[in-house]
Write a protein that holds these residues in place. Sequence first.
Motif, PDB file in Angstrom:
ATOM      1  N   GLU A  71       0.836  -1.205   0.000  1.00  0.00           N
ATOM      2  CA  GLU A  71       0.000   0.000   0.000  1.00  0.00           C
ATOM      3  C   GLU A  71       0.874   1.261   0.000  1.00  0.00           C
ATOM      4  N   ASN A  72       1.945   1.226   0.808  1.00  0.00           N
ATOM      5  CA  ASN A  72       2.865   2.368   0.818  1.00  0.00           C
ATOM      6  C   ASN A  72       3.585   2.513  -0.518  1.00  0.00           C
ATOM      7  N   ALA A  73       3.899   1.364  -1.119  1.00  0.00           N
ATOM      8  CA  ALA A  73       4.567   1.418  -2.425  1.00  0.00           C
ATOM      9  C   ALA A  73       3.614   1.992  -3.464  1.00  0.00           C
ATOM     10  N   ARG A  74       2.350   1.626  -3.341  1.00  0.00           N
ATOM     11  CA  ARG A  74       1.345   2.095  -4.287  1.00  0.00           C
ATOM     12  C   ARG A  74       1.166   3.608  -4.188  1.00  0.00           C
ATOM     13  N   THR A  75       1.365   4.146  -2.980  1.00  0.00           N
ATOM     14  CA  THR A  75       1.181   5.588  -2.811  1.00  0.00           C
ATOM     15  C   THR A  75       2.489   6.354  -2.941  1.00  0.00           C
ATOM     16  N   THR A  76       3.563   5.670  -3.333  1.00  0.00           N
ATOM     17  CA  THR A  76       4.814   6.400  -3.573  1.00  0.00           C
ATOM     18  C   THR A  76       5.331   6.045  -4.953  1.00  0.00           C
ATOM     19  N   ARG A  77       4.425   5.630  -5.802  1.00  0.00           N
ATOM     20  CA  ARG A  77       4.832   5.188  -7.136  1.00  0.00           C
ATOM     21  C   ARG A  77       5.496   6.283  -7.927  1.00  0.00           C
ATOM     22  N   GLU A  78       5.179   7.525  -7.613  1.00  0.00           N
ATOM     23  CA  GLU A  78       5.775   8.608  -8.394  1.00  0.00           C
ATOM     24  C   GLU A  78       7.231   8.822  -7.989  1.00  0.00           C
ATOM     25  N   ILE A  79       7.660   8.226  -6.867  1.00  0.00           N
ATOM     26  CA  ILE A  79       9.021   8.424  -6.358  1.00  0.00           C
ATOM     27  C   ILE A  79       9.888   7.181  -6.543  1.00  0.00           C
ATOM     28  N   MET A  80       9.314   6.039  -6.193  1.00  0.00           N
ATOM     29  CA  MET A  80      10.107   4.809  -6.192  1.00  0.00           C
ATOM     30  C   MET A  80      10.180   4.209  -7.604  1.00  0.00           C
ATOM     31  N   PRO A  81      11.269   3.467  -7.890  1.00  0.00           N
ATOM     32  CA  PRO A  81      11.381   2.843  -9.212  1.00  0.00           C
ATOM     33  C   PRO A  81      10.206   1.885  -9.469  1.00  0.00           C
ATOM     34  N   THR A  82       9.667   1.955 -10.682  1.00  0.00           N
ATOM     35  CA  THR A  82       8.521   1.116 -11.056  1.00  0.00           C
ATOM     36  C   THR A  82       8.789  -0.365 -10.814  1.00  0.00           C
ATOM     37  N   GLU A  83      10.012  -0.814 -11.147  1.00  0.00           N
ATOM     38  CA  GLU A  83      10.336  -2.234 -11.010  1.00  0.00           C
ATOM     39  C   GLU A  83      10.190  -2.680  -9.560  1.00  0.00           C
ATOM     40  N   ALA A  84      10.557  -1.812  -8.631  1.00  0.00           N
ATOM     41  CA  ALA A  84      10.474  -2.176  -7.224  1.00  0.00           C
ATOM     42  C   ALA A  84       9.021  -2.337  -6.820  1.00  0.00           C
ATOM     43  N   PHE A  85       8.178  -1.439  -7.319  1.00  0.00           N
ATOM     44  CA  PHE A  85       6.751  -1.592  -7.023  1.00  0.00           C
ATOM     45  C   PHE A  85       6.242  -2.926  -7.564  1.00  0.00           C
ATOM     46  N   GLU A  86       6.626  -3.233  -8.787  1.00  0.00           N
ATOM     47  CA  GLU A  86       6.149  -4.472  -9.402  1.00  0.00           C
ATOM     48  C   GLU A  86       6.592  -5.692  -8.601  1.00  0.00           C
ATOM     49  N   GLU A  87       7.836  -5.665  -8.068  1.00  0.00           N
ATOM     50  CA  GLU A  87       8.333  -6.782  -7.265  1.00  0.00           C
ATOM     51  C   GLU A  87       7.535  -6.936  -5.982  1.00  0.00           C
ATOM     52  N   ILE A  88       7.296  -5.815  -5.303  1.00  0.00           N
ATOM     53  CA  ILE A  88       6.544  -5.869  -4.047  1.00  0.00           C
ATOM     54  C   ILE A  88       5.137  -6.387  -4.328  1.00  0.00           C
ATOM     55  N   ASN A  89       4.567  -5.888  -5.393  1.00  0.00           N
ATOM     56  CA  ASN A  89       3.233  -6.304  -5.818  1.00  0.00           C
ATOM     57  C   ASN A  89       3.193  -7.813  -6.077  1.00  0.00           C
ATOM     58  N   ASN A  90       4.179  -8.298  -6.811  1.00  0.00           N
ATOM     59  CA  ASN A  90       4.246  -9.731  -7.101  1.00  0.00           C
ATOM     60  C   ASN A  90       4.435 -10.557  -5.845  1.00  0.00           C
ATOM     61  N   LEU A  91       5.304 -10.070  -4.951  1.00  0.00           N
ATOM     62  CA  LEU A  91       5.582 -10.796  -3.723  1.00  0.00           C
ATOM     63  C   LEU A  91       4.302 -10.921  -2.893  1.00  0.00           C
ATOM     64  N   TYR A  92       3.535  -9.844  -2.865  1.00  0.00           N
ATOM     65  CA  TYR A  92       2.274  -9.866  -2.129  1.00  0.00           C
ATOM     66  C   TYR A  92       1.353 -10.958  -2.681  1.00  0.00           C
ATOM     67  N   PHE A  93       1.180 -10.974  -4.005  1.00  0.00           N
ATOM     68  CA  PHE A  93       0.303 -11.990  -4.603  1.00  0.00           C
ATOM     69  C   PHE A  93       0.848 -13.390  -4.365  1.00  0.00           C
ATOM     70  N   TYR A  94       2.183 -13.511  -4.446  1.00  0.00           N
ATOM     71  CA  TYR A  94       2.813 -14.815  -4.239  1.00  0.00           C
ATOM     72  C   TYR A  94       2.463 -15.366  -2.852  1.00  0.00           C
ATOM     73  N   VAL A  95       2.656 -14.552  -1.826  1.00  0.00           N
ATOM     74  CA  VAL A  95       2.376 -15.015  -0.467  1.00  0.00           C
ATOM     75  C   VAL A  95       0.874 -15.252  -0.290  1.00  0.00           C
ATOM     76  N   ARG A  96       0.073 -14.332  -0.798  1.00  0.00           N
ATOM     77  CA  ARG A  96      -1.371 -14.455  -0.628  1.00  0.00           C
ATOM     78  C   ARG A  96      -1.885 -15.770  -1.224  1.00  0.00           C
TER      79      ARG A  96
END
Lengths: 316, 481
Positions: A92-117
Amino acid sequence: MLLSRVAERVYWQARYLERVENMARLLEVFSTLMLDLPPGTKLGWRTLVQITGSEIAFDGRYKQPTERNVIQFLLFENNGMSILDILSLARENARTTREIMPTEAFEEINNLYFYVRDRAAKTLTRGERHKMLDEVIAACQQIWGMLAGTMSRDEAYSFVRLGRGLERADMTTRIVDVGSGNMLPSLSSTEAQPVRVEPYENILWMNILRSQSAYQMYRQHVRNRISAVDVVKFLLQNNEFPRATAHNLTTLSKVLARLPNNTGVARQVNKTRQMVQRANVNRLLKRGLLRYIDKLQIEMAAIHQKIAETWFLPYK
Amino acid sequence: MRVNWKTYNPGNFFDEIISSPGYARKPARRLASYLHSLTHEKLQEKKTAAALAIKTMGISFTVYSDAGNIDREWPFDIIPRVIAEKEWNRTSKGLKQRLRALNLFINDIYNKQQVFKDKLLPKELILNSGNFREQCLGVQPKYKVWAHICGTDLVKDKDGKFYVLEDNLRVPSGVSYMLENRRVTKRVFPELFEDSYDVRPVTEYPAQLLETLNSISPRRLKSPEVVVLTPGIFNSAYFEHSYLAQRMGAELVEGGDLVVEREKVYMRTVAGLSQVDVIYRRIDDLFLDPSVFHKGSVLGVSGLFNAWLKGNVALANAPGAGVADDKVIYTYVPQIIKYYLDEDPIIPNVQSYLCVDPKQRQHVLQNLDKLVVKPANESGGYGMLIGPQASKKQLADFAARIKANPRNYMAQPLIALSTVPVLGDHKVEPRHVDLRPFVLQAKDSYVTAGGLTRVAMVKGSYVVNSSQGGGSKDTWIIGDD
């Protein structure tokens, strides 16, 4: 110029991500440790609940600290403390800092979340769990690497390092807690079936080092056989090992120097660092380590307070 | 089973790919035969790959009613929509023309009001519009441009020509999906880009937007401080706000991040206050400034409107720009173009009947069961009558309403939206589409290469809205060779 609100979210994103990694490390080492220790010891899954400071929440939901209950609680239950929940906060924090953080990092966190879920419910068996926890740790390492390799060394990156450094310094003290305070007494205190502690003490400390990927570095640094004093010294006071508390506090000092209005925070970090460096581990292991670590955690909470007051609160 | 264009049947509608059973239109020929060359399994594989890419990339939109799950993945169909460059160039000219005229019109309304003196349209029509802001009277923004970013909804009718259905001059959204659709399609059909088609790129939009925003900065700086003002994560377009901020390298701010001191706007940073020059605001006029508009708004910034009046900060779009996008004003746009530019409109409006005119009203009342009736000052389909689908009682009810307040209504024939093929689970089927290109204007004008194609994913449906089961497609403007 970095917005205060964004700084806060970046900082928490790093803290949550580091917390996920450390929780995964803790669960992993514990699952292995339970295989190595003899039956009849009182060392139980409850210890994990204690380390993560979630006894009240756990007792409110479960009667018995069985493996199944504890894993369910710490891995994927919707309770605000499980790996899945913390991961969703990081996302959620990554989603709200997408304009700052590298896109690839967001995608990794996003994937990791789905993976665990998608896998969480299967991980009550040890084999699956082991695989998943390994994967989580590797993914976190990958994200850190990605941030290090793609983010400019600007203010946003400083807040990533602050969040990660503080969380790591804190989690390492909790892991030291596992070995020293919580487990040894229970290991030895089963009266009906007295168990000799020494052979297992070695196994215990070795696993603790492994949980921090510290075994190899420890071996290079300390030539003696594994002992409580050396391990605790290494994890708390070593300045070179990147997961040691002292190393992380030193990092905080360096990062702070690059941020504006840093005096208050710097003072608190120095105070904490001295407390770590001056500690007499030999004496503390005999008596008072638990209380010392409690105090240390309070100082680290004060570092967070100072950070928030200085850089986050002005926007509110 | 492979795609079979012989059994693909768009019925009575204009299909943009297939002209008659088994025959593709010229610009779409290579696409049609490429799709036919793929096995069913291969196509479904690509569909799955696209869904996965969308999930990974975190392309999402928000559905308010979906409690607890604030972001949902974006529904996407992998078959691109193809438009010939020649047709697009003409359309693009028409879009620039339209926005140029609308901006002159808005500026006139808030300043000289020559248009009323020349009796092009009645003054009351404007003064009664819910989007007219009397606080803006006498203001002249830089280049006299009020609407810097416009999303114009285009539809194709049975004749295969583009018509303007609606101008969105307030906070039009969707451009980020246009950009992400292209990214996904490149992952799914790289071979089409490589070998078959010369597709015009869309990626330059954020740079064009930044240039537009930079150019309206009141301070002459090499890189002015541009921010995107969002209502926050619960807004349905939050993904787009953060996406555009990221692509422009602008700060994404919420109301609480900004403060006005001595009639200037500042943002709160870790190093203290820092002055803001241009605000690309993605919140409505009425929430911009609680000291001028809605008192209770927590989304906006107190004092912001005054800072804008004093010329210390630029707002895009300017407050009050929405006055030109109400439904009744829409019917006047062809005359507005003629009046301000002395040019004929390049893209026609959908034929419309103004109920305020007795003759036109008579026609509307006699043909109510064939028409769509829209109220002037509502948006989002509220208070609308769709004649062909209405009951006798609804028709009678609307007839009474029109007679009671004719000025508040306009009517249009139900447009037979064109179709394009969509990949279902078993076969390719025709579905209705519209198109939202994005137009920028400051010193110069710019139009996106294509725009966002929205698809009604349900068979026979005309509803392309994403919150009601609509999806989208990549849109290709292709060179003739």
